[in-house]
Write a protein that holds these residues in place. Sequence first.
Motif, short mmCIF file in Angstrom:
data_model
loop_
_atom_site.label_atom_id
_atom_site.label_comp_id
_atom_site.label_asym_id
_atom_site.label_seq_id
_atom_site.Cartn_x
_atom_site.Cartn_y
_atom_site.Cartn_z
N SER A 161 0.83 -1.22 0.00
CA SER A 161 0.00 0.00 0.00
C SER A 161 0.85 1.26 0.00
O SER A 161 0.43 2.31 -0.50
CB SER A 161 -0.93 0.01 1.22
OG SER A 161 -1.82 -1.08 1.18
N ARG A 202 -4.38 8.48 -3.78
CA ARG A 202 -5.46 7.94 -2.93
C ARG A 202 -6.67 8.86 -2.95
O ARG A 202 -7.80 8.41 -2.78
CB ARG A 202 -4.95 7.78 -1.50
CG ARG A 202 -3.80 6.79 -1.38
CD ARG A 202 -3.24 6.73 0.03
NE ARG A 202 -2.07 5.86 0.07
CZ ARG A 202 -1.86 4.93 0.99
NH1 ARG A 202 -2.74 4.76 1.97
NH2 ARG A 202 -0.78 4.19 0.96
N LEU A 210 -8.69 1.45 -4.13
CA LEU A 210 -9.07 2.46 -3.13
C LEU A 210 -10.10 1.92 -2.14
O LEU A 210 -10.09 2.29 -0.96
CB LEU A 210 -9.58 3.73 -3.82
CG LEU A 210 -8.53 4.47 -4.67
CD1 LEU A 210 -9.13 5.71 -5.31
CD2 LEU A 210 -7.31 4.84 -3.83
N ARG A 211 -10.97 1.02 -2.60
CA ARG A 211 -11.91 0.37 -1.67
C ARG A 211 -11.16 -0.54 -0.70
O ARG A 211 -11.50 -0.63 0.48
CB ARG A 211 -12.96 -0.44 -2.43
CG ARG A 211 -14.07 0.40 -3.05
CD ARG A 211 -15.32 -0.45 -3.33
NE ARG A 211 -15.01 -1.64 -4.10
CZ ARG A 211 -15.04 -1.72 -5.43
NH1 ARG A 211 -15.33 -0.63 -6.13
NH2 ARG A 211 -14.76 -2.84 -6.05
N LEU A 239 -8.10 -0.15 0.31
CA LEU A 239 -7.33 0.67 1.24
C LEU A 239 -8.15 1.11 2.45
O LEU A 239 -7.62 1.31 3.54
CB LEU A 239 -6.80 1.92 0.52
CG LEU A 239 -5.52 1.79 -0.28
CD1 LEU A 239 -5.24 3.09 -1.03
CD2 LEU A 239 -4.33 1.42 0.60
N LYS A 240 -9.45 1.26 2.25
CA LYS A 240 -10.33 1.76 3.30
C LYS A 240 -10.87 0.59 4.13
O LYS A 240 -11.47 -0.33 3.59
CB LYS A 240 -11.49 2.53 2.68
CG LYS A 240 -12.25 3.41 3.64
CD LYS A 240 -13.24 4.29 2.89
CE LYS A 240 -13.94 5.27 3.81
NZ LYS A 240 -14.89 6.14 3.07
N GLU A 278 -14.80 1.62 8.21
CA GLU A 278 -14.93 2.99 7.70
C GLU A 278 -15.71 3.03 6.40
O GLU A 278 -15.72 4.03 5.70
CB GLU A 278 -13.55 3.61 7.51
CG GLU A 278 -12.77 3.77 8.81
CD GLU A 278 -11.38 4.35 8.58
OE1 GLU A 278 -11.13 4.86 7.46
OE2 GLU A 278 -10.55 4.28 9.51
N GLY A 290 -15.24 0.89 3.79
CA GLY A 290 -14.51 0.32 2.66
C GLY A 290 -14.69 -1.18 2.59
O GLY A 290 -15.47 -1.77 3.33
#
Length: 388
Positions: free
Chosen positions: A262, A270, A282-283, A285-286, A290, A292
């Motif tokens: 990452s 991002r 990006l999904r 990463l979350k 939160e 994601g």
Amino acid sequence: MPVQYSDLSITESHHWTRDKASLFDVGHMVQHRLSGPAASLLLERITPTSITSLETYHSTLSCLLHPVSGGIVDDTVITRLGPETFYVVTNAACRSKDLAYLGEQIASAPYREGIDHQVLDNWGLVALQGPLSVEVLQDALLANRATDLEGREEMDLHALYFGQCKHYIVNDPSPSASSSGKAKAAPILISRGGYTGEDGFEISIPPDFTQTFTDFLLANAGPQKLRLAGLGARDSLRLEAGMCLYGHDMNDDITPVEAGLSWIIGKERRASGGFHGDEVILRELKPVKEGGAGPAKRRIGLMVEGAPAREGAKIVDGEGKEVGIVTSGCPSPTLQKNIAMGYVTSGMHKAGTEVGVVVRGKRRKGVITKMPFVKSKYWKQAAGTAPG
């Protein structure tokens, strides 16, 4: 590059690299030059790296990404040599796939006329690794009377930090060049970094100079400081350093987030995306809490009791349910323990988690372990001194 050379066993070569300096012939890697007014646009599209923030003569690890899925086509090192000139290194095993991929990506880009892609065929690439590497290279450059691009002979490799590079002009050290009185000179690119976790350099050399400069480097240092090393030591060194090998620890179906990479995704990327697979990545990463998706699986390190776990060994939980798979593994010459790398279902990835690893039909105790297994010794500017 052979698995090993005749003067040292794989284990001896591994220790030699950790204690002194080794030279790896990595000329099989594919070296590219991307240039033109749209070179940055292409790299921002096919990688998640903040190319616009990459300074001249600085390098970064990155990944070529598949459209939509965000899977890793190949891992790569990208170096900015000028405003719109980049030096890119990719894996030899992925050569055909990568060249087809880059050709397709350039051809489909609306700014394709602004991109020039060259493969630096026949250029040499050697990796000088180990605690004596700076001394070995510094002495060789001085003995060669090498200069920087401004013609200065005074040089201090201690001022070249991890992730930085510089061009030097070297003279042809071959006896024939000296006796003829017509010695040639050529630029080499010296980059500080490597694939072992040790301090070191990767040196890109023009075709006509590869053999003579490599021979000169070995002869100038002498066998008491520098030895050739092969694929066997390279693999155990990179595994101790927690580094991935494409086709084993990464592939087309694994994203950078799942691979524990990452950190290669730039801060502004991002926020804005704009790279292949950005929606998926990006999904991931979350975190789920939160809103994601989080990654479905995660790359982890393992310490395994008993016999060493090899690629393909199953990882199971306390009830015997399969939760992952080993992708690389070997006995660690430095730690004298069995180490491995693999993937497990998210939630099982925390350091200290006990799992089972099925080796030769028998369940062995494994413990999820933080990587690198052996502390890296990169020469970093933040420290200002040799890493320790």
